[in-house]
Design a protein around this motif. Structure first.
Motif, PDB file in Angstrom:
ATOM      1  N   VAL A  14       1.931 -10.344  -3.861  1.00  0.00           N
ATOM      2  CA  VAL A  14       2.010 -10.935  -2.583  1.00  0.00           C
ATOM      3  C   VAL A  14       1.437 -10.236  -1.360  1.00  0.00           C
ATOM      4  O   VAL A  14       0.672 -10.641  -0.483  1.00  0.00           O
ATOM      5  CB  VAL A  14       3.597 -11.292  -2.121  1.00  0.00           C
ATOM      6  N   ARG A  15       1.397  -8.843  -1.449  1.00  0.00           N
ATOM      7  CA  ARG A  15       0.841  -7.985  -0.613  1.00  0.00           C
ATOM      8  C   ARG A  15      -0.693  -8.067  -0.585  1.00  0.00           C
ATOM      9  O   ARG A  15      -1.257  -8.147   0.445  1.00  0.00           O
ATOM     10  CB  ARG A  15       1.448  -6.356  -1.029  1.00  0.00           C
ATOM     11  N   THR A  16      -1.195  -8.160  -1.875  1.00  0.00           N
ATOM     12  CA  THR A  16      -2.642  -8.395  -2.005  1.00  0.00           C
ATOM     13  C   THR A  16      -3.085  -9.893  -1.393  1.00  0.00           C
ATOM     14  O   THR A  16      -4.191  -9.601  -0.759  1.00  0.00           O
ATOM     15  CB  THR A  16      -3.119  -8.381  -3.454  1.00  0.00           C
ATOM     16  N   GLU A  17      -2.233 -10.767  -1.505  1.00  0.00           N
ATOM     17  CA  GLU A  17      -2.472 -11.913  -0.940  1.00  0.00           C
ATOM     18  C   GLU A  17      -2.536 -11.878   0.628  1.00  0.00           C
ATOM     19  O   GLU A  17      -3.484 -12.508   1.252  1.00  0.00           O
ATOM     20  CB  GLU A  17      -1.696 -13.109  -1.537  1.00  0.00           C
ATOM     21  N   ILE A  18      -1.874 -11.174   1.230  1.00  0.00           N
ATOM     22  CA  ILE A  18      -1.588 -10.913   2.639  1.00  0.00           C
ATOM     23  C   ILE A  18      -2.719 -10.261   2.937  1.00  0.00           C
ATOM     24  O   ILE A  18      -3.261 -10.567   4.149  1.00  0.00           O
ATOM     25  CB  ILE A  18      -0.192 -10.117   2.917  1.00  0.00           C
ATOM     26  N   GLN A  19      -3.073  -9.256   2.309  1.00  0.00           N
ATOM     27  CA  GLN A  19      -4.086  -8.384   2.843  1.00  0.00           C
ATOM     28  C   GLN A  19      -5.670  -9.251   2.668  1.00  0.00           C
ATOM     29  O   GLN A  19      -6.424  -9.017   3.564  1.00  0.00           O
ATOM     30  CB  GLN A  19      -4.595  -7.257   1.957  1.00  0.00           C
ATOM     31  N   TRP A  42       1.555  -5.125   6.103  1.00  0.00           N
ATOM     32  CA  TRP A  42       0.958  -5.233   4.703  1.00  0.00           C
ATOM     33  C   TRP A  42      -0.558  -5.693   5.209  1.00  0.00           C
ATOM     34  O   TRP A  42      -1.381  -5.697   4.475  1.00  0.00           O
ATOM     35  CB  TRP A  42       1.494  -6.020   3.957  1.00  0.00           C
ATOM     36  N   LYS A  43      -0.632  -6.395   6.133  1.00  0.00           N
ATOM     37  CA  LYS A  43      -2.093  -6.914   6.591  1.00  0.00           C
ATOM     38  C   LYS A  43      -2.905  -5.553   7.123  1.00  0.00           C
ATOM     39  O   LYS A  43      -4.197  -5.717   6.819  1.00  0.00           O
ATOM     40  CB  LYS A  43      -2.030  -7.774   7.919  1.00  0.00           C
TER      41      LYS A  43
END
Length: 132
Positions: A14-19, A42-43
């Motif tokens: 999810v963190r990768t998707e947010i970034q 996280w962005k």
């Protein structure tokens, strides 16, 4: 690698998707059900690993040299904490607090005064047994 809590809202995926997402922080908060602060955090990060919340530096009232002096005085004079505090205020650092001095003694292992007292052979007490 740390274990991910089963109810965690942000995982490394999810963190990768947010970034990688072009969406705004407000849109990300609604999509992933996060707070604005979490989405913004996280962005802005480049990695997806959670960081430690522990402080990496000790904030002490005494410098390293002052700590060494105070610890050696404690070992030599065998004075209680309050007396050591007065000496510290008078001659070493007037901004030192009682709690910071105690934490300093604990770090160096000199917080228990009875452990610093010398033990003589004549003072060692033998345990008595019951008469039968």
């Amino acid at each position: 690698m740390s274990k991910i809590h089963p109810q965690a809202r942000t995982t490394p995926r999810v963190r990768t998707e947010i970034q990688a997402s072009p969406l705004s922080v407000d849109a990300l908060t609604k999509q992933y059900i996060l707070t604005k602060a979490t989405a913004r955090k996280w962005k802005s990060r480049t990695d997806t690993q959670a960081r430690s919340y522990c402080p990496h530096t000790l904030h002490t009232m005494l410098t390293l040299e002052q700590e060494i002096i105070v610890v050696e005085l404690r070992r030599l004079l065998l004075l209680p904490l309050d007396d050591m505090l007065v000496i510290t205020w008078e001659f070493i650092n007037s901004a030192a607090s009682r709690a910071s001095l105690y934490r300093c003694f604990s770090r160096y292992g000199v917080n228990q005064l009875k452990d610093l007292m010398p033990v003589y052979e004549s003072e060692v007490k033998t345990s008595k047994t019951f008469k039968l």
